[in-house]
Design a protein around this motif. Structure first.
Motif, PDB file in Angstrom:
ATOM      1  N   PRO A  11       0.831  -1.209   0.000  1.00 44.74           N
ATOM      2  CA  PRO A  11       0.000   0.000   0.000  1.00 44.74           C
ATOM      3  C   PRO A  11       0.864   1.256   0.000  1.00 44.74           C
ATOM      4  O   PRO A  11       0.490   2.249  -0.636  1.00 44.74           O
ATOM      5  N   LEU A  12       1.990   1.206   0.669  1.00 45.26           N
ATOM      6  CA  LEU A  12       2.874   2.368   0.679  1.00 45.26           C
ATOM      7  C   LEU A  12       3.298   2.706  -0.753  1.00 45.26           C
ATOM      8  O   LEU A  12       3.179   3.834  -1.213  1.00 45.26           O
ATOM      9  N   ALA A  13       3.756   1.678  -1.447  1.00 44.92           N
ATOM     10  CA  ALA A  13       4.211   1.902  -2.811  1.00 44.92           C
ATOM     11  C   ALA A  13       3.052   2.378  -3.674  1.00 44.92           C
ATOM     12  O   ALA A  13       3.212   3.226  -4.546  1.00 44.92           O
ATOM     13  N   GLN A  14       1.870   1.829  -3.424  1.00 42.67           N
ATOM     14  CA  GLN A  14       0.705   2.243  -4.211  1.00 42.67           C
ATOM     15  C   GLN A  14       0.408   3.710  -4.003  1.00 42.67           C
ATOM     16  O   GLN A  14       0.165   4.449  -4.951  1.00 42.67           O
ATOM     17  N   ARG A  15       0.421   4.129  -2.763  1.00 45.56           N
ATOM     18  CA  ARG A  15       0.084   5.526  -2.476  1.00 45.56           C
ATOM     19  C   ARG A  15       1.155   6.447  -3.028  1.00 45.56           C
ATOM     20  O   ARG A  15       0.875   7.504  -3.566  1.00 45.56           O
ATOM     21  N   MET A  16       2.377   6.000  -2.857  1.00 40.33           N
ATOM     22  CA  MET A  16       3.466   6.790  -3.394  1.00 40.33           C
ATOM     23  C   MET A  16       3.274   6.908  -4.906  1.00 40.33           C
ATOM     24  O   MET A  16       3.440   7.977  -5.500  1.00 40.33           O
ATOM     25  N   GLY A  17       2.899   5.810  -5.498  1.00 42.88           N
ATOM     26  CA  GLY A  17       2.669   5.811  -6.935  1.00 42.88           C
ATOM     27  C   GLY A  17       1.558   6.769  -7.319  1.00 42.88           C
ATOM     28  O   GLY A  17       1.690   7.568  -8.252  1.00 42.88           O
ATOM     29  N   MET A  18       0.444   6.697  -6.596  1.00 43.72           N
ATOM     30  CA  MET A  18      -0.680   7.571  -6.930  1.00 43.72           C
ATOM     31  C   MET A  18      -0.258   9.030  -6.852  1.00 43.72           C
ATOM     32  O   MET A  18      -0.681   9.857  -7.631  1.00 43.72           O
ATOM     33  N   ASP A  19       0.587   9.325  -5.865  1.00 43.00           N
ATOM     34  CA  ASP A  19       1.016  10.707  -5.691  1.00 43.00           C
ATOM     35  C   ASP A  19       1.994  11.139  -6.771  1.00 43.00           C
ATOM     36  O   ASP A  19       2.220  12.324  -6.985  1.00 43.00           O
ATOM     37  N   ALA A  20       2.578  10.164  -7.410  1.00 53.44           N
ATOM     38  CA  ALA A  20       3.599  10.495  -8.392  1.00 53.44           C
ATOM     39  C   ALA A  20       2.992  10.908  -9.725  1.00 53.44           C
ATOM     40  O   ALA A  20       3.678  11.351 -10.624  1.00 53.44           O
ATOM     41  N   CYS A  21       1.695  10.729  -9.835  1.00 54.33           N
ATOM     42  CA  CYS A  21       1.059  11.018 -11.121  1.00 54.33           C
ATOM     43  C   CYS A  21       1.117  12.515 -11.421  1.00 54.33           C
ATOM     44  O   CYS A  21       0.781  13.344 -10.591  1.00 54.33           O
ATOM     45  N   THR A  22       1.557  12.820 -12.606  1.00 55.53           N
ATOM     46  CA  THR A  22       1.634  14.217 -13.017  1.00 55.53           C
ATOM     47  C   THR A  22       0.477  14.579 -13.931  1.00 55.53           C
ATOM     48  O   THR A  22       0.397  15.677 -14.434  1.00 55.53           O
ATOM     49  N   ARG A  23      -0.377  13.629 -14.177  1.00 60.20           N
ATOM     50  CA  ARG A  23      -1.458  13.766 -15.154  1.00 60.20           C
ATOM     51  C   ARG A  23      -0.924  14.243 -16.493  1.00 60.20           C
ATOM     52  O   ARG A  23      -1.511  15.077 -17.147  1.00 60.20           O
ATOM     53  N   CYS A  24       0.181  13.655 -16.831  1.00 60.83           N
ATOM     54  CA  CYS A  24       0.762  14.041 -18.101  1.00 60.83           C
ATOM     55  C   CYS A  24      -0.100  13.524 -19.245  1.00 60.83           C
ATOM     56  O   CYS A  24      -0.016  14.028 -20.352  1.00 60.83           O
TER      57      CYS A  24
END
Lengths: 420, 536, 527
Positions: free
Chosen positions: B302-315
């Motif tokens: 879940p940590l990695a998932q959340r980190m991942g979600m936060d990493a989205c730049t909506r590019c």
């Protein structure tokens, strides 16, 4: 192979005649391309007819096919059998069935007489060669042996009871039973049932179900769903499991008999170097340089152009798209070869569907010279164009019971002519 | 400087608190089972840092233009940040002789600014020119471009205003040029006006002798800590371009004004860092380092998932490549596109604020996803999207039951009614509605016989409702509505076996495919009807 | 010999006969209906299935136009299940008689038949298949009617009210005494059994056969037999009935019937009603004429042709079929010295109810029964017997309520095993009769594009499974069924029809040897 390859022969059609032509031509060292869509062979019973009825108008059944062939050549001028020698006819069928045997579809029968087999309607048909998996049925029918016909809930168009009722006068020891198919409920289709029976566990369950109801039967007949590519293995296994002699009866089209035949060719022909453009229709033919023929095959992205030194037209009749009927008359759509036909549409069909004369439209077709080259205005349409199979005029394969034989023999002859 | 300290403090507090909150959310307790985080060898983390973060290797995969834009902005901005904004802490410790007005610093500052601006320009161009990208571009995408652009531009303007400013000159002169000689004072002024672009209110002599003298004075007093302003090519060019306005700017103390602007923009930028897309300069590298360059779709903690979600730049790169994006053009639900769906997913998981129509949209997007992995494969931020979708699907199914699934559970006759209720007829008409499509059918059932979907069904008439052949017959009879809900339509794998084997060349698979599109469109309308009904 | 007793014996199970049975039953008059074959075997089953608005007759027969208008409205109200209220168009194309077109609105007005003039673009918008050479278009209140459902529903209600029904009953003779018919002798052709019926009054409602039957009874009617052929397209080409706006002629009308369209008709005088069957020449003539109105009729797929005989009762010297009255004839044969014998013949499907009413009035007058006609006000209840003739019901019920054991037996029209079972249950005793034929008449089995090619064998198998046929009977029925279908199939065999026929013959003859006598006596023997 590149697109620029020039083939020795282009086979147009993938029915009995087309498959046979590709087989014979590739076996004689020719480079072959073949195109054709689902057609006659997919709808066949799997039986190989040679000659069953003559004269048609008298509805005279023949047990001696060779005598019948002689008679038909004598009595029906123009019948394509007249263009083939007897030894060629015999050789062609032997070569054809030998190839099928190599592919796991063994055919059996008597050399000099026809064989009686049950149809899915319960009628008895005469034919020349039957798949090995149907042979026990032939023996059971001849001996009127104690036999059980099994059918399945959900497989429509095949009623064991119907077979039993239609045959009960002459075959009192014929019984019928309906069982659940061991793998699947609701509507069942032969191809899917055949796949299911590839699993030995399903055969065991089927054998158990049947044994519980088999009683004293020596033979057990099933609708032809016993395996797709290796029916003999399934039949043998069921025989081991039940201790009964097992046989298959074809089902209504599309039965499994057709796909088995097609499968044998789909496997065997490419192995012989045939370039099979399966499920593609030849849409256009034109003359190319140096007496060659060029064909446009298929549509869209998959379309290809094929050039060949010779071609065999084996496109069948109306269902095979070899002939086309419109209100004004019949035509041959690919080369526009004149079609021999009754003068007006009024004369195409008789008033009675099952009438003994048959329908004049069925004698229509294309006229060929002695080398099986289609004729237009009295001369061959093209030096290297040959024709084989049901598209030929002056025969009614459905009434004469000569469809497969005619297709195989004329394909044999056409290949011989184009190599000779 | 009250303003500076005050502004910086506020911005820093917001920034630090916000970043801390966001990072804390990564560790928030979870009810979902936590899989063991895989071991993280330092080496692959370093490799990720070099390749993915510094060289933007993943960005290369999304296209050279995008990579170029990102490199320009990344390196330009980082240059400014390190060598300009943090000059007193960073630059000075490495280069003791550092002076912001000296070359190469002055030149580099302009170079970095130019790079950043060029990169921003490319980004703007792409967002306007790429059609599918335009569709997913949101305000915050423009906001971050604007914020960075404002910081850079205000800096350039600030520098420009300083170059032309006599006041700024006077400040320097007061500090470094001790002379009572009026001629000398005039000569240095004349030199700076002529060579360095300062705009004095009074005309200064420009004869060779005076300038020569001015040059000597400059060499003696100024050159040690002030380079020729020509190396500040951006600002100086700007100054030249705006020459007519110079007197006005000087009288209005533009340098002070632009300083305030520059500071305000910087503080805003700093304070905005923890929010939305502004966070990606931190979260994306963090995510990539954490993922150590992996591109697979394995399950994550879940940590990695959340980190991942936060990493989205909506590019939007994922949406450009999404294999079900065509459904978006039919249904118009942005949540079909991964970049948009991810934003909803964050809300879906974080605060439960997703409800009603947005939840239905998100659920639909979630269901339509085929888990083809293309989004994960392309994501320049290295987010394991695949894993996120697969994890969320179950929960989505629980919180927002599938109307499609609900339809599937209905008796076929009820299903027909639900389709008939929908009065929005999608603008799809072609094969299925055209009677000619079925003219040639000879009723041989080959299509059904060869169908692998029928073959794998235990009981086709129950599992599929209708076989391909039956669907063709219903359509031939004009009973299209009866076919749309058939499971066969939804289960068809479009393998084309039916179509290839049809002796009559009927386009069975094409028809089934078209029916599915029609049904999907109506399904969308059904969703909408249901939601609207609730909200009223 | 079995002797059945009844008050009124009705001969002929067409629309009039079944309508009369219902009318009498509703008035409480006991009756028995006998039919040589099965419901609607004659013209009642061999027509367009058009519920006339009356507009067709405004020029030639004002009275008929008014009757059609009134009866059409009654049926739409009282028997909606049998009617598809499609509306209709009258259209003229370039080359059609412009005078007739110009007079049409006034003629409609004279008969009170509503007709609204349409803008040509509007008409083409309503029915896109119409020719672009349109010169005039009117909207009228035509509708299509399912004649089989109509007759079956009439019969079903009559039977629930106590009326009797005997099918396959061929009349062999009348026993008369003192100018009265005492008994009528019958032969059940399916079972070979003979029986007699004693009745106070005999009504001859045998349609085209009325003259032949009357003659058996010693009375005389002169009837001209006009055979009309129609073609069925595979698809429903229009939403509405489309009529050619011209003086009544061949190939004027295209009627949508459920999922198909019916195009016709011709008018060929024949010498005996039994000789009626569609021909290739008629099929060609119909298409060649009608394509001016709807060009796609040239290219569309036809699935079969059929024909019916119009009985045209000759009242004057005219011998041209179209100049003879299309109105009905109700004849009291008392003047032929047959006291208790009435003939009702002629007329139109649209006016069948009124014909039945007038006949029942005469019957009641002769019997001294004082009971009012109720068919004008009482709705016709839908029956299970009639409902399966509806196209689309098969597929809808297959989707709606099937059990796990059900199968589709007729793929084209999606008639399932359970549907066939329901039909069988409501068919009554079928001893010796062709089950397959009767199922075909009461459902869509055999009516789709395959024309019995696949469904024939499947339904036969099912009948064997259920023990409803034994021995060779099922196979004989199958041959007969396919043979009957062939009569309508053969005239339309070109294009895709020919492909279908090729496949059918390959199956039935090539694979199953059904054309040959089924005989295995010489198998295994050496010839």
């Amino acid at each position: 192979m590149t697109r620029d390859t020039v083939y020795d022969v282009m086979v147009i059609g993938a029915g009995f005649a087309g498959m046979a032509a590709s087989l014979f031509a590739s076996s004689r060292g020719l480079s072959v391309a073949q195109a054709g869509t689902t057609g006659g062979i997919d709808f066949s019973t799997g039986f190989i007819d040679l000659m069953g009825v003559h004269p048609v108008s008298e509805q005279r059944r023949r047990m001696r096919p060779w005598k019948a062939v002689e008679a038909v050549v004598r009595d029906c001028p123009g019948h394509p059998y007249g263009l083939v020698e007897r030894d060629e006819l015999a050789a062609s069928i032997n070569e054809f069935t030998a190839f099928l045997a190599e592919q796991g579809l063994e055919y059996v029968g008597h050399d000099d007489r026809n064989t009686c087999v049950l149809t899915p309607a319960g009628t008895v048909k005469r034919t020349y060669r039957v798949p090995r998996t149907a042979w026990n049925g032939v023996v059971a029918l001849e001996q009127k042996a104690p036999t059980l016909i099994v059918d399945f809930h959900g497989l429509k168009g095949f009623s064991a009871k119907q077979l039993m009722q239609t045959r009960k006068d002459s075959w009192p020891q014929l019984e019928a039973v309906r069982v659940e198919f061991p793998a699947g409920r609701g509507e069942l289709y032969p191809e899917h049932m055949a796949w299911a029976l590839a699993d030995p566990a399903n055969r065991v369950r089927l054998a158990e179900t049947v044994m519980a109801r088999a009683g004293g039967a020596e033979y057990v007949g099933f609708p032809a769903v016993l395996g797709l590519n290796d029916p003999l293995k399934v039949v043998t296994h069921l025989e081991e499991l039940t201790g009964k002699k097992i046989f298959e009866i074809p089902t209504m089209p599309p039965s499994i008999a057709g796909p088995r035949l097609r499968g044998a060719f789909d496997r065997g022909l490419p192995a012989k170097g045939v370039r099979t453009l399966s499920q593609k229709m030849v849409l256009k033919a034109s003359a190319a340089d140096g007496d060659m023929l060029r064909f446009e095959v298929g549509t869209g992205a998959a379309a290809v152009t094929v050039t060949a030194k010779a071609a065999i037209l084996a496109t069948g009749r109306f269902f095979g798209k070899g002939l086309r009927a419109n209100r004004q008359g019949m035509t041959e759509p690919l080369f526009n070869i004149p079609v021999v036909q009754p003068r007006t549409r009024d004369e195409w069909h008789g008033p009675d569907f099952f009438g003994p004369q048959g329908h004049p439209a069925n004698m229509a077709g294309i006229e060929v010279d002695s080398r099986l080259r289609p004729l237009g205005d009295g001369a061959p349409v093209h030096r290297n164009l040959f024709a084989a199979g049901a598209i030929l005029a002056h025969q009614d394969w459905m009434r004469m019971k000569c469809g497969a034989g005619l297709a195989i023999a004329t394909a044999f002859k056409a290949v011989k002519e184009l190599t000779g | 400087m009250h303003f500076f300290d005050f502004g910086l403090s506020i911005a820093s507090v917001i920034c630090v608190a916000g970043v801390a909150r966001r990072i804390a959310l990564w560790w928030r307790p979870t009810t979902k089972p936590v899989s063991d985080p895989r071991p993280r060898p330092i080496l692959s983390a370093v490799k990720a840092l070099v390749l993915d973060v510094l060289l933007l290797a993943r960005t290369v995969r999304t296209g050279p233009l995008r990579w170029l834009a990102h490199c320009l902005v990344f390196f330009g901005f980082m240059g400014l940040l390190l060598f300009h904004a943090l000059d007193e802490t960073v630059t000075v410790s490495f280069f003791p002789a550092y002076e912001s007005t000296l070359d190469p610093w002055q030149f580099l500052r302009n170079l970095f600014a130019a790079m950043t601006l060029a990169g921003l320009g490319l980004m703007i161009y792409r967002r306007l020119a790429v059609r599918r990208l335009r569709a997913v571009t949101r305000t915050q995408d423009w906001a971050i471009v604007l914020a960075v652009g404002c910081i850079i531009l205000s800096g350039v303007f600030l520098e420009m205003s300083k170059i032309i400013s006599p006041a700024a000159y006077q400040r320097m002169a007061d500090e470094y040029f001790y002379s009572d000689n009026g001629q000398e004072v005039t000569a240095l002024k004349a030199f700076w006006a002529h060579e360095y672009g300062v705009v004095f209110s009074r005309r200064l002599p420009s004869d060779a002798a005076t300038l020569e003298m001015g040059a000597e004075l400059n060499e003696d007093n100024c050159a040690a800590c002030h380079a020729d302003t020509r190396s500040a090519f951006l600002s100086r060019s700007l100054a030249t371009a705006l020459a007519p306005l110079s007197p006005a700017m000087n009288t209005s103390r533009a340098d002070t004004v632009f300083w305030y602007f520059h500071m305000i923009f910087c503080f805003i930028g700093l304070a905005a860092l923890p929010f939305a897309k502004f966070f990606h300069p931190l979260s994306t590298p963090a995510n990539m380092i954490a993922r150590q360059g992996r591109r697979d779709g394995d399950a994550e903690s879940p940590l990695a998932q959340r980190m991942g979600m936060d990493a989205c730049t909506r590019c939007g790169e994922c949406s450009v490549r999404c294999s079900v994006a065509p459904s978006f053009s039919v249904l118009g639900n942005p949540d079909i596109l991964p970049s948009e769906k991810l934003a909803s997913l964050r809300r879906f998981w974080s605060d439960g604020s997703l409800a009603g129509r947005p939840l239905a949209d998100f659920a639909q997007g979630s269901r339509i996803c085929t888990e083809c992995l293309r989004c994960t494969d392309v994501c320049p931020s290295g987010i394991n999207l695949q894993d996120l979708w697969m994890r969320s699907k179950k929960e989505v199914a629980r919180r927002s039951p599938d109307p499609n699934g609900a339809v599937r559970l209905m008796r076929p006759s009820q299903r027909v009614v639900s389709f008939e209720d929908c009065n929005i007829v999608p603008p799809i008409s072609g094969l299925a509605d055209n009677a000619e499509s079925y003219w040639a059918c000879v009723q041989c059932t080959t299509c059904t016989s060869v169908c692998p979907v029928v073959a794998v069904c235990e009981d086709p008439s129950t599992d599929l409702d209708l076989t391909p052949q039956q669907i063709m017959n219903l359509l031939r009879m004009g009973l299209k509505d009866q076919t749309l809900g058939a499971r066969m339509v939804w289960s068809c794998t479009t393998c084309y076996k039916c179509q290839e084997h049809c002796p009559q060349n009927i386009r069975v698979a094409d028809v089934l495919y078209e029916l599915r599109n029609t049904a999907a469109a109506r399904m969308g309308c059904g969703d909408r009807a249901g939601i609207d009904g609730e909200s009223q | 010999m079995k002797v059945l007793q009844t008050r009124v014996l009705i001969l002929g199970g067409g629309a009039t006969g079944t309508g009369l049975a219902r009318d009498l039953a509703l008035r409480g008059v006991e009756c028995l209906l006998t039919e040589r074959r099965d419901i609607n075997a004659g013209a009642s089953g061999g027509n367009h299935g058009l519920l006339h608005s009356g507009a067709r007759y405004v020029a030639s027969d004002v009275e008929a136009a008014v009757e059609c208008r009134e009866e059409g409205a009654i049926l739409k109200k009282l028997a909606p299940q049998c009617i598809d209220d499609t509306g209709g168009l009258f259209v003229a194309v370039e080359g059609d008689n412009e005078q007739y077109v110009a007079d049409f609105p006034a003629m409609c007005g004279r008969s009170g038949v509503p007709a609204r003039e349409l803008d040509l673009a509007e008409a083409r918008n309503m029915e896109p298949v119409l020719s672009d050479k349109l010169i005039a278009a009117y909207e009228v209140e035509d509708a299509s009617v399912d004649p089989f459902m109509l007759s079956l529903d009439n019969l079903a209600q009559a039977m629930t009210l106590g009326a009797g029904y005997e099918r396959n009953a061929k009349i062999v003779g009348f026993t008369k005494k003192g100018g009265r018919i005492q008994r009528v002798g019958f032969l059940n052709e399916a079972t070979g059994e003979e029986f007699e019926v004693e009745a106070e009054l005999v009504v001859n409602a045998t349609g085209a056969w009325a003259g032949i039957i009357a003659e058996l009874a010693g009375a005389t009617i002169h009837i001209l037999y006009s055979s009309g052929s129609l073609l069925i397209t595979q698809d429903r080409l229009t939403r509405r009935v489309v009529n050619r706006l011209r003086k009544a002629s061949d190939s004027d009308i295209l009627v949508p019937g459920g999922t198909v369209s019916v195009l016709g008709t011709t008018s060929v005088t024949i010498d005996h009603p039994d000789h009626c069957r569609p021909t290739v020449a008629e099929a060609d003539a119909i298409i060649d004429d009608a394509r001016a109105m709807i060009p796609c009729l040239e290219t569309t797929r036809y699935i079969r042709a059929y024909a019916g005989v119009r009985p045209l009762v000759m009242t004057g010297q005219g011998s041209d079929a179209r100049s003879v009255s299309r109105g009905f004839s109700l004849i009291d044969h008392a003047h032929d010295d047959v006291e208790n014998f009435i003939t009702i013949t002629g007329g139109k499907l649209t006016t069948y109810r009124m014909m039945a009413e007038k006949t029942a009035d005469m019957v009641c007058a002769k019997l001294g029964v004082d009971a009012p006609c109720l068919t004008k006000t009482e709705p016709l209840p839908p029956s299970t017997m009639g409902r399966w003739t509806e196209p689309g019901l098969g597929p809808k019920s297959w989707i709606g309520d099937r059990d796990g054991d059900d199968l589709i037996l007729c793929e084209c029209e999606m008639v399932s095993k359970n549907a066939v079972n329901t039909i069988i249950e409501h068919m009554g005793p079928m001893r010796g009769e062709s089950m397959l034929q009767a199922i075909g008449m009461r459902s869509r089995v055999g009516k789709g594009p395959c024309q019995g090619g696949f469904c024939g064998l499947r339904v036969t198998g099912h009948l064997y499974d259920r023990g409803l046929v034994e021995g060779h009977q099922g196979m004989d029925e199958l041959r007969q069924f396919v043979g009957r279908r062939w009569r309508g199939f053969a005239p339309v065999l070109w294009g895709l029809g020919m492909v279908q026929a090729d496949l059918q013959e390959a199956l039935y003859c090539g694979a199953l040897d059904l054309e040959l006598e089924d005989d295995d006596s010489r198998c295994g023997g050496d010839l």
